[in-house]
Design a protein around this motif. Sequence first.
Motif, PDB file in Angstrom:
ATOM      1  N   PHE A  35       0.831  -1.203   0.000  1.00 19.42           N
ATOM      2  CA  PHE A  35       0.000   0.000   0.000  1.00 19.42           C
ATOM      3  C   PHE A  35       0.867   1.256   0.000  1.00 19.42           C
ATOM      4  O   PHE A  35       0.661   2.173  -0.789  1.00 19.42           O
ATOM      5  CB  PHE A  35      -0.924  -0.025   1.224  1.00 19.42           C
ATOM      6  N   ILE A  36       1.871   1.286   0.877  1.00 23.68           N
ATOM      7  CA  ILE A  36       2.747   2.457   0.962  1.00 23.68           C
ATOM      8  C   ILE A  36       3.554   2.611  -0.319  1.00 23.68           C
ATOM      9  O   ILE A  36       3.696   3.733  -0.835  1.00 23.68           O
ATOM     10  CB  ILE A  36       3.650   2.371   2.212  1.00 23.68           C
ATOM     11  N   ALA A  37       4.070   1.499  -0.855  1.00 26.67           N
ATOM     12  CA  ALA A  37       4.829   1.570  -2.108  1.00 26.67           C
ATOM     13  C   ALA A  37       3.965   2.123  -3.239  1.00 26.67           C
ATOM     14  O   ALA A  37       4.413   2.974  -4.022  1.00 26.67           O
ATOM     15  CB  ALA A  37       5.377   0.189  -2.476  1.00 26.67           C
ATOM     16  N   LEU A  38       2.705   1.669  -3.331  1.00 25.25           N
ATOM     17  CA  LEU A  38       1.794   2.165  -4.368  1.00 25.25           C
ATOM     18  C   LEU A  38       1.437   3.634  -4.138  1.00 25.25           C
ATOM     19  O   LEU A  38       1.332   4.409  -5.091  1.00 25.25           O
ATOM     20  CB  LEU A  38       0.531   1.308  -4.428  1.00 25.25           C
ATOM     21  N   ALA A  39       1.261   4.014  -2.880  1.00 27.09           N
ATOM     22  CA  ALA A  39       0.954   5.415  -2.576  1.00 27.09           C
ATOM     23  C   ALA A  39       2.114   6.317  -2.990  1.00 27.09           C
ATOM     24  O   ALA A  39       1.903   7.394  -3.550  1.00 27.09           O
ATOM     25  CB  ALA A  39       0.647   5.581  -1.084  1.00 27.09           C
ATOM     26  N   LEU A  40       3.342   5.874  -2.748  1.00 26.35           N
ATOM     27  CA  LEU A  40       4.515   6.658  -3.143  1.00 26.35           C
ATOM     28  C   LEU A  40       4.629   6.786  -4.655  1.00 26.35           C
ATOM     29  O   LEU A  40       5.213   7.743  -5.156  1.00 26.35           O
ATOM     30  CB  LEU A  40       5.789   6.043  -2.572  1.00 26.35           C
ATOM     31  N   LYS A  41       4.047   5.827  -5.378  1.00 33.68           N
ATOM     32  CA  LYS A  41       4.055   5.871  -6.844  1.00 33.68           C
ATOM     33  C   LYS A  41       2.813   6.583  -7.379  1.00 33.68           C
ATOM     34  O   LYS A  41       2.556   6.573  -8.576  1.00 33.68           O
ATOM     35  CB  LYS A  41       4.122   4.450  -7.408  1.00 33.68           C
ATOM     36  N   ALA A  42       2.027   7.184  -6.501  1.00 32.13           N
ATOM     37  CA  ALA A  42       0.816   7.944  -6.855  1.00 32.13           C
ATOM     38  C   ALA A  42      -0.221   7.087  -7.562  1.00 32.13           C
ATOM     39  O   ALA A  42      -0.904   7.545  -8.477  1.00 32.13           O
ATOM     40  CB  ALA A  42       1.169   9.179  -7.684  1.00 32.13           C
ATOM     41  N   ASN A  43      -0.372   5.848  -7.123  1.00 35.31           N
ATOM     42  CA  ASN A  43      -1.395   4.975  -7.691  1.00 35.31           C
ATOM     43  C   ASN A  43      -2.777   5.570  -7.399  1.00 35.31           C
ATOM     44  O   ASN A  43      -3.119   5.811  -6.234  1.00 35.31           O
ATOM     45  CB  ASN A  43      -1.279   3.579  -7.076  1.00 35.31           C
ATOM     46  N   PRO A  44      -3.578   5.838  -8.438  1.00 32.34           N
ATOM     47  CA  PRO A  44      -4.881   6.480  -8.218  1.00 32.34           C
ATOM     48  C   PRO A  44      -5.806   5.727  -7.257  1.00 32.34           C
ATOM     49  O   PRO A  44      -6.460   6.359  -6.419  1.00 32.34           O
ATOM     50  CB  PRO A  44      -5.492   6.531  -9.628  1.00 32.34           C
TER      51      PRO A  44
END
Length: 173
Positions: A35-44
């Motif tokens: 979740f954090i990795a995706l958030a850092l990649k700005a996953n919509p």
Amino acid sequence: FLYRHPKVLDVSVFGVPEQLENPATQECYWELGKFIALALKANPNVLEALYSPVVEHADAIALRLRAERAIFLSRLVYQTFNGYALSQFRKIEQDVRNHGEIKWKHAMHLIRLLYSGIAALRTGELPVRVDAERREELLAIRDGQLAWEEVDRLRRSLHAEFDEALANCRLPE
């Protein structure tokens, strides 16, 4: 949706599932690290989960992530939201080519993603709820009440706004 895996899985030969999905309800659950990795990649999808006004349950970690959610907004929003919008556009083109018709839900998501991305770049906040006027417009698109030419014209106009919002954006790289 976010979950933390049980510590016993740290030593499991099967590893930790990074994502759990329920196709029947269209729910997706992300393991905390993913979740954090995706958030850092700005996953919509992940950013929308962080900004959602609807929270059924949140532990201390989830509350902290929500309190500090602005740290996940960056100029990457342009790339990821634009990428998802273009993906929806390709789905529409494919639907027309293969079936001779538009799946209006794809068109609605395309426009919604552009509106959200533009707002995030301009304001540093990600709107998940839309105002009444936009809601009516999005529902009209979803219900096929607007001609594709009108929706496509709106799409092109929003892409230009998105480019402008990036040029004037104060979010970090």
